[in-house]
Scaffold this motif. Structure first.
Motif, PDB file in Angstrom:
ATOM      1  N   VAL A  25       0.817  -1.215   0.000  1.00  0.00           N
ATOM      2  CA  VAL A  25       0.000   0.000   0.000  1.00  0.00           C
ATOM      3  C   VAL A  25       0.849   1.263   0.000  1.00  0.00           C
ATOM      4  O   VAL A  25       0.313   2.367   0.067  1.00  0.00           O
ATOM      5  CB  VAL A  25      -0.973   0.025   1.214  1.00  0.00           C
ATOM      6  N   ALA A  26       2.170   1.122  -0.121  1.00  0.00           N
ATOM      7  CA  ALA A  26       3.071   2.274  -0.010  1.00  0.00           C
ATOM      8  C   ALA A  26       2.728   3.383  -0.998  1.00  0.00           C
ATOM      9  O   ALA A  26       2.787   4.565  -0.659  1.00  0.00           O
ATOM     10  CB  ALA A  26       4.521   1.823  -0.196  1.00  0.00           C
ATOM     11  N   GLY A  27       2.365   3.037  -2.216  1.00  0.00           N
ATOM     12  CA  GLY A  27       2.093   4.070  -3.218  1.00  0.00           C
ATOM     13  C   GLY A  27       0.628   4.439  -3.346  1.00  0.00           C
ATOM     14  O   GLY A  27       0.248   5.167  -4.264  1.00  0.00           O
ATOM     15  N   LEU A  28      -0.200   3.983  -2.455  1.00  0.00           N
ATOM     16  CA  LEU A  28      -1.637   4.195  -2.580  1.00  0.00           C
ATOM     17  C   LEU A  28      -2.072   5.596  -2.166  1.00  0.00           C
ATOM     18  O   LEU A  28      -2.945   6.190  -2.794  1.00  0.00           O
ATOM     19  CB  LEU A  28      -2.387   3.149  -1.748  1.00  0.00           C
ATOM     20  N   ALA A  29      -1.473   6.124  -1.117  1.00  0.00           N
ATOM     21  CA  ALA A  29      -1.861   7.458  -0.647  1.00  0.00           C
ATOM     22  C   ALA A  29      -1.396   8.516  -1.651  1.00  0.00           C
ATOM     23  O   ALA A  29      -0.332   8.387  -2.256  1.00  0.00           O
ATOM     24  CB  ALA A  29      -1.248   7.724   0.723  1.00  0.00           C
ATOM     25  N   PRO A  30      -2.189   9.568  -1.859  1.00  0.00           N
ATOM     26  CA  PRO A  30      -1.801  10.628  -2.798  1.00  0.00           C
ATOM     27  C   PRO A  30      -0.456  11.271  -2.418  1.00  0.00           C
ATOM     28  O   PRO A  30      -0.105  11.328  -1.245  1.00  0.00           O
ATOM     29  CB  PRO A  30      -2.938  11.643  -2.679  1.00  0.00           C
ATOM     30  N   GLU A  31       0.250  11.745  -3.420  1.00  0.00           N
ATOM     31  CA  GLU A  31       1.549  12.387  -3.184  1.00  0.00           C
ATOM     32  C   GLU A  31       1.362  13.582  -2.258  1.00  0.00           C
ATOM     33  O   GLU A  31       0.396  14.334  -2.365  1.00  0.00           O
ATOM     34  CB  GLU A  31       2.143  12.850  -4.519  1.00  0.00           C
ATOM     35  N   GLY A  32       2.288  13.729  -1.320  1.00  0.00           N
ATOM     36  CA  GLY A  32       2.216  14.822  -0.366  1.00  0.00           C
ATOM     37  C   GLY A  32       1.393  14.501   0.866  1.00  0.00           C
ATOM     38  O   GLY A  32       1.222  15.353   1.743  1.00  0.00           O
TER      39      GLY A  32
ATOM     40  N   ALA B  56       2.146  11.069   6.956  1.00  0.00           N
ATOM     41  CA  ALA B  56       2.337   9.674   7.371  1.00  0.00           C
ATOM     42  C   ALA B  56       1.037   9.107   7.930  1.00  0.00           C
ATOM     43  O   ALA B  56       0.702   7.945   7.698  1.00  0.00           O
ATOM     44  CB  ALA B  56       3.447   9.592   8.409  1.00  0.00           C
ATOM     45  N   GLU B  57       0.277   9.947   8.628  1.00  0.00           N
ATOM     46  CA  GLU B  57      -0.993   9.495   9.194  1.00  0.00           C
ATOM     47  C   GLU B  57      -2.005   9.202   8.092  1.00  0.00           C
ATOM     48  O   GLU B  57      -2.753   8.224   8.156  1.00  0.00           O
ATOM     49  CB  GLU B  57      -1.551  10.542  10.162  1.00  0.00           C
ATOM     50  N   ASP B  58      -2.023  10.041   7.040  1.00  0.00           N
ATOM     51  CA  ASP B  58      -2.920   9.799   5.906  1.00  0.00           C
ATOM     52  C   ASP B  58      -2.554   8.484   5.212  1.00  0.00           C
ATOM     53  O   ASP B  58      -3.432   7.706   4.844  1.00  0.00           O
ATOM     54  CB  ASP B  58      -2.846  10.944   4.896  1.00  0.00           C
ATOM     55  N   ALA B  59      -1.253   8.274   5.035  1.00  0.00           N
ATOM     56  CA  ALA B  59      -0.791   7.043   4.381  1.00  0.00           C
ATOM     57  C   ALA B  59      -1.176   5.828   5.213  1.00  0.00           C
ATOM     58  O   ALA B  59      -1.599   4.794   4.675  1.00  0.00           O
ATOM     59  CB  ALA B  59       0.719   7.099   4.167  1.00  0.00           C
TER      60      ALA B  59
END
Length: 197
Positions: A138-145, A148-151
């Motif tokens: 899931v490392a690349g799933l969160a939007p760029e920027g 860490a909590e969002d990711a």
């Protein structure tokens, strides 16, 4: 098979020899858990199934908790192996579902830490490897920027989807939804609808 003298020195008792008694006992334990759940597991019953003395399993696992610790360790190892074979997030989710379908006893034990010794070094190593493999997926799933909590939140959402689908599958709550479809394919359609829709 050879014979040993009975406890009173009288009638010989059969002595069974296994190439790998530990493996035999683990396989029997997984069969019992799959059929009847972890509560039905006993070292004495496993010894009977394997055709060995009731004390023999204790040489390998010490007690029932030790046996369940070995089952959980094996579970996390198999789980990490399965997930690490693919890199695509949806495919990792499908592998999660496949693991649960093919290894329901392992899946059941690994997520009940009260059953085993959670601080066992081999178990800790196997669990950490599985957790790393999940995080990588899931490392690349969160939007760029993203923070860490969002990711982390995004990772938990993806994990919840795969784990929830697998749990519903094992409890037969997806029978109508699945019909004749392969569970992995059904999971892909759900995941694609969420993450690409």
């Amino acid at each position: 098979m050879s014979t040993d003298q009975g406890p009173s020195g009288g009638t010989p008792q059969p002595a069974y020899h296994h190439g790998d008694l530990r493996r035999t006992l683990l396989a029997a334990a997984v069969d019992v858990i799959a059929a009847e759940g972890p509560a039905a597991l006993s070292l004495r019953d496993l010894a009977r199934r394997a055709g060995v003395s009731h004390a023999a399993p204790a040489h390998h696992f010490k007690d029932r908790t030790g046996l369940l610790t070995a089952v959980a360790t094996e579970a996390y190892t198999l789980f990490a192996d399965s997930l690490s074979e693919v890199t695509d997030l949806t495919e990792r989710g499908a592998r999660y579902v496949r693991f649960a379908a093919r290894h329901p006893a392992h899946f059941q034990v690994m997520f009940q830490p009260e059953l085993y010794r959670a601080d066992d070094p081999a178990l800790v190593a196997a669990r950490e490897r599985a957790a790393r493999t999940l995080r990588e997926g899931v490392a690349g799933l969160a939007p760029e920027g993203s923070s860490a909590e969002d990711a982390r939140r995004t990772g938990i959402a993806a994990w919840s989807l795969a784990h929830g689908f697998a749990s519903l599958l094992l409890s037969h709550n997806l029978t109508d939804f699945l019909g004749d479809r392969d569970p992995e394919e059904a999971f892909r359609s759900v995941a694609d609808g969420l993450f690409e829709g």
